[in-house]
Design a protein around this motif. Structure first.
Motif, PDB file in Angstrom:
ATOM      1  N   GLY A  50      -2.076 -13.902   0.729  1.00 23.51           N
ATOM      2  CA  GLY A  50      -1.149 -13.318  -0.206  1.00 23.51           C
ATOM      3  C   GLY A  50      -0.941 -12.010  -0.200  1.00 23.51           C
ATOM      4  O   GLY A  50      -1.904 -11.388   0.183  1.00 23.51           O
ATOM      5  N   PRO A  51       0.076 -11.431  -0.662  1.00 25.80           N
ATOM      6  CA  PRO A  51       0.239  -9.912  -0.598  1.00 25.80           C
ATOM      7  C   PRO A  51      -0.849  -9.208  -1.572  1.00 25.80           C
ATOM      8  O   PRO A  51      -1.270  -9.762  -2.508  1.00 25.80           O
ATOM      9  N   LEU A  52      -0.871  -7.850  -1.279  1.00 25.55           N
ATOM     10  CA  LEU A  52      -1.893  -7.348  -2.071  1.00 25.55           C
ATOM     11  C   LEU A  52      -1.243  -6.177  -3.162  1.00 25.55           C
ATOM     12  O   LEU A  52      -0.667  -5.208  -2.542  1.00 25.55           O
ATOM     13  N   GLY A  53      -1.151  -6.427  -4.191  1.00 29.25           N
ATOM     14  CA  GLY A  53      -0.372  -5.678  -4.984  1.00 29.25           C
ATOM     15  C   GLY A  53      -0.682  -5.686  -6.502  1.00 29.25           C
ATOM     16  O   GLY A  53      -1.519  -6.426  -7.033  1.00 29.25           O
ATOM     17  N   VAL A  54       0.408  -5.221  -7.551  1.00 34.18           N
ATOM     18  CA  VAL A  54       0.387  -5.251  -8.602  1.00 34.18           C
ATOM     19  C   VAL A  54       0.155  -6.725  -9.361  1.00 34.18           C
ATOM     20  O   VAL A  54      -0.647  -7.075 -10.391  1.00 34.18           O
ATOM     21  N   GLY A  55       1.113  -7.550  -8.848  1.00 35.33           N
ATOM     22  CA  GLY A  55       0.913  -8.819  -9.268  1.00 35.33           C
ATOM     23  C   GLY A  55      -0.354  -9.472  -9.102  1.00 35.33           C
ATOM     24  O   GLY A  55      -0.981 -10.360  -9.941  1.00 35.33           O
ATOM     25  N   LEU A  56      -1.177  -9.411  -8.158  1.00 41.99           N
ATOM     26  CA  LEU A  56      -2.343 -10.050  -7.709  1.00 41.99           C
ATOM     27  C   LEU A  56      -3.366  -9.441  -8.857  1.00 41.99           C
ATOM     28  O   LEU A  56      -4.194 -10.005  -9.312  1.00 41.99           O
ATOM     29  N   LEU A  57      -3.276  -8.112  -9.079  1.00 35.57           N
ATOM     30  CA  LEU A  57      -4.119  -7.663 -10.104  1.00 35.57           C
ATOM     31  C   LEU A  57      -4.186  -7.883 -11.465  1.00 35.57           C
ATOM     32  O   LEU A  57      -5.081  -8.465 -12.076  1.00 35.57           O
ATOM     33  N   ALA A  74       3.627  -4.071  -3.706  1.00 36.90           N
ATOM     34  CA  ALA A  74       2.719  -4.846  -3.190  1.00 36.90           C
ATOM     35  C   ALA A  74       2.720  -4.471  -1.540  1.00 36.90           C
ATOM     36  O   ALA A  74       3.424  -4.195  -0.996  1.00 36.90           O
ATOM     37  N   LEU A  75       1.503  -4.554  -0.854  1.00 35.53           N
ATOM     38  CA  LEU A  75       1.278  -4.614   0.302  1.00 35.53           C
ATOM     39  C   LEU A  75       1.179  -5.895   1.155  1.00 35.53           C
ATOM     40  O   LEU A  75       1.130  -6.899   0.446  1.00 35.53           O
ATOM     41  N   LYS A  76       1.529  -5.937   2.453  1.00 30.37           N
ATOM     42  CA  LYS A  76       1.359  -7.172   2.927  1.00 30.37           C
ATOM     43  C   LYS A  76      -0.127  -7.814   3.076  1.00 30.37           C
ATOM     44  O   LYS A  76      -1.022  -7.175   2.950  1.00 30.37           O
ATOM     45  N   PRO A  77      -0.109  -9.058   3.150  1.00 31.45           N
ATOM     46  CA  PRO A  77      -1.524  -9.698   3.255  1.00 31.45           C
ATOM     47  C   PRO A  77      -2.037  -9.084   4.472  1.00 31.45           C
ATOM     48  O   PRO A  77      -1.645  -8.914   5.605  1.00 31.45           O
ATOM     49  N   LEU A 120      -7.873 -11.189   2.422  1.00 31.90           N
ATOM     50  CA  LEU A 120      -8.363  -9.926   1.383  1.00 31.90           C
ATOM     51  C   LEU A 120      -7.980 -10.243  -0.047  1.00 31.90           C
ATOM     52  O   LEU A 120      -8.774 -10.054  -0.933  1.00 31.90           O
ATOM     53  N   HIS A 121      -6.807 -11.118  -0.140  1.00 30.98           N
ATOM     54  CA  HIS A 121      -6.501 -11.360  -1.481  1.00 30.98           C
ATOM     55  C   HIS A 121      -7.464 -11.927  -2.249  1.00 30.98           C
ATOM     56  O   HIS A 121      -7.471 -12.074  -3.580  1.00 30.98           O
ATOM     57  N   GLY A 122      -7.915 -13.043  -1.696  1.00 30.61           N
ATOM     58  CA  GLY A 122      -8.942 -14.004  -2.286  1.00 30.61           C
ATOM     59  C   GLY A 122     -10.264 -13.126  -2.961  1.00 30.61           C
ATOM     60  O   GLY A 122     -10.777 -13.439  -3.976  1.00 30.61           O
TER      61      GLY A 122
END
Length: 425
Positions: free
Chosen positions: A132-139, A196-199, A390-392
């Motif tokens: 998954g992407p690394l971004g604000v939504g994930l946080l 967001a950054l790419k996965p 990394l998103h996990g």
């Protein structure tokens, strides 16, 4: 003459011994009699639905439903949870549940590396990592999800197996969960462009063996640190649940967390092997809610969420042909079978209004959080870490912070938190 063990041997023995608790774990009470009525209903439902799915949609969906049934049985018998594990860790320092997570994650990562690294799949599927992407939504999403877990009383997988075992308050959580996931899908345009950054998948940089080795090393470090924290804080032990003795324990008892972790890892890898994608839960909730909106005269097919590649086909197809819906339904029915065999299936009545409000609110927060973060404790945390994504790891770290915040909010709804002086946590 007695020879004192070497410092290294003593350290190894301490590492292999059970971490201390303030008092010994209480013995498990005997299992109540089998609930024959619920067992007959859930067993017939499992058989009839499996036969229908197999005949109407083919072997692949049929196998996925069977895997879901197995997941429900394993989740219930081991009472394998994420919500309670993080609550016990943050509140009193009991890391037993977290160490069970590391076993589940490590075993799943091993099986994923073997399947994805060799391209092994069934029914023409090609296994792929979950990233998954690394971004604000994930946080934000993972934090909000964890707050919702503590208010709603269960995570995504825990909600399903608790509903299957007849827990009425968790049925409210499930309703809120579906509502929140549907709301987030409806309002997809509001959050789809968050930065967001790419996965980042480790296997793309260091290969599958390197990715697996790094994952195992980090998980081992987490397990060691959790043991040391527990030894320092000396928390109360976990509570014991009713269980049969001897061979009957396999069908009518509580399984050790380690057994549950291994069973869930094998079954989760089976989902990857059969479908080509990791085990997930919450995309089905958006689908179920959107189908309900359509049945009531709405037009979810016009939402941007359902115009995305893959999502459009999901909405247009049958719910009983959807991979995630099949495993979700299977978990609920499998848990019902297991709870009836164990004699603990029961509908809980008289839910306090504050608990009911917390359950619905927690479910809504989990539904929204899962959509923002691209998954839940299964689809993002478990599948992401096992895939070397990394998103996990980021999801897990933010969920621990969300757990702390959720514990602060629980007393507002008269929900208790574990305390150092408790008999069990």
């Amino acid at each position: 003459m007695t020879i004192a063990p070497s410092p290294r041997a003593a350290k190894t023995a301490a590492l292999l011994s059970s971490p201390p608790t303030s008092v010994p774990q209480p013995p498990a009470p005997p299992a109540p009699p089998v609930r024959r009525g619920p067992l007959a209903v859930s067993g017939l439902l499992a058989a009839a639905l499996t036969a229908y799915v197999w005949s109407a949609h083919g072997a692949k969906p049929g196998v996925l439903l069977l895997l879901g049934l197995g997941l429900g049985i394993a989740l219930f018998h081991s009472r394998f949870g994420f919500t309670s594990a993080w609550r016990q860790l943050i509140a009193v320092g009991n890391g037993t549940g977290l160490r069970a997570h590391t076993l589940l994650l490590g075993t799943t990562a091993t099986l994923f590396a073997l399947l994805i690294g060799t391209g092994t799949g069934l029914f023409g599927s090609v296994p792929a990592p979950s990233a998954g992407p690394l971004g604000v939504g994930l946080l934000i999403g993972s934090f909000v999800f964890a707050v919702g877990m503590q208010l709603g009383g269960a995570c995504a997988s825990g909600t399903l197996f608790a509903v299957g075992s007849g827990q009425t308050s968790i049925l409210l959580t499930l309703g809120g969960f579906i509502g929140g996931a549907t709301l987030a899908a409806w309002q997809f345009d509001l959050w789809k462009d968050l930065p967001a950054l790419k996965p980042v998948v480790m296997a793309d940089h260091i290969g599958w063996f390197g990715s697996w080795a790094v994952t195992i090393l980090v998980l081992a470090a987490v397990a060691v640190v959790s043991r040391r924290v527990q030894a320092r804080r000396n928390p109360p032990p976990l509570g014991a649940v009713p269980s049969a003795r001897g061979a009957a324990r396999a069908l009518r008892g509580s399984w050790p967390l380690a057994v549950g972790a291994l069973a869930l890892a094998v079954l989760g890898a089976g989902v990857l092997l059969v479908s080509g994608g990791a085990w997930g839960i919450t995309s089905a909730f958006s689908l179920w809610g959107s189908e309900l909106v359509g049945a009531l005269g709405g037009h979810p097919e016009g939402w941007s969420w359902w115009q995305r590649p893959g999502n459009k086909e999901m909405l247009a197809g049958s719910v009983l042909a959807d991979k995630t819906s099949l495993t979700d339904i299977g978990i609920m029915i499998g848990a019902a079978v297991a709870a009836a065999l164990g004699g603990t299936w029961a509908l809980h009545r008289g839910v306090p209004w504050r608990t009911a409000v917390a359950a619905v609110l927690g479910g809504v927060l989990m539904g929204i959080g899962a959509r923002l973060a691209g998954g839940c404790n299964i689809g993002a945390y478990l599948a992401g870490i096992a895939s070397g994504s990394l998103h996990g790891w980021i999801w897990g770290a933010c969920a621990l912070l969300g757990t702390w915040a959720g514990l602060k909010l629980r007393p507002l709804f008269r929900l208790g938190n574990p305390k150092p002086g408790d008999g069990v946590c």
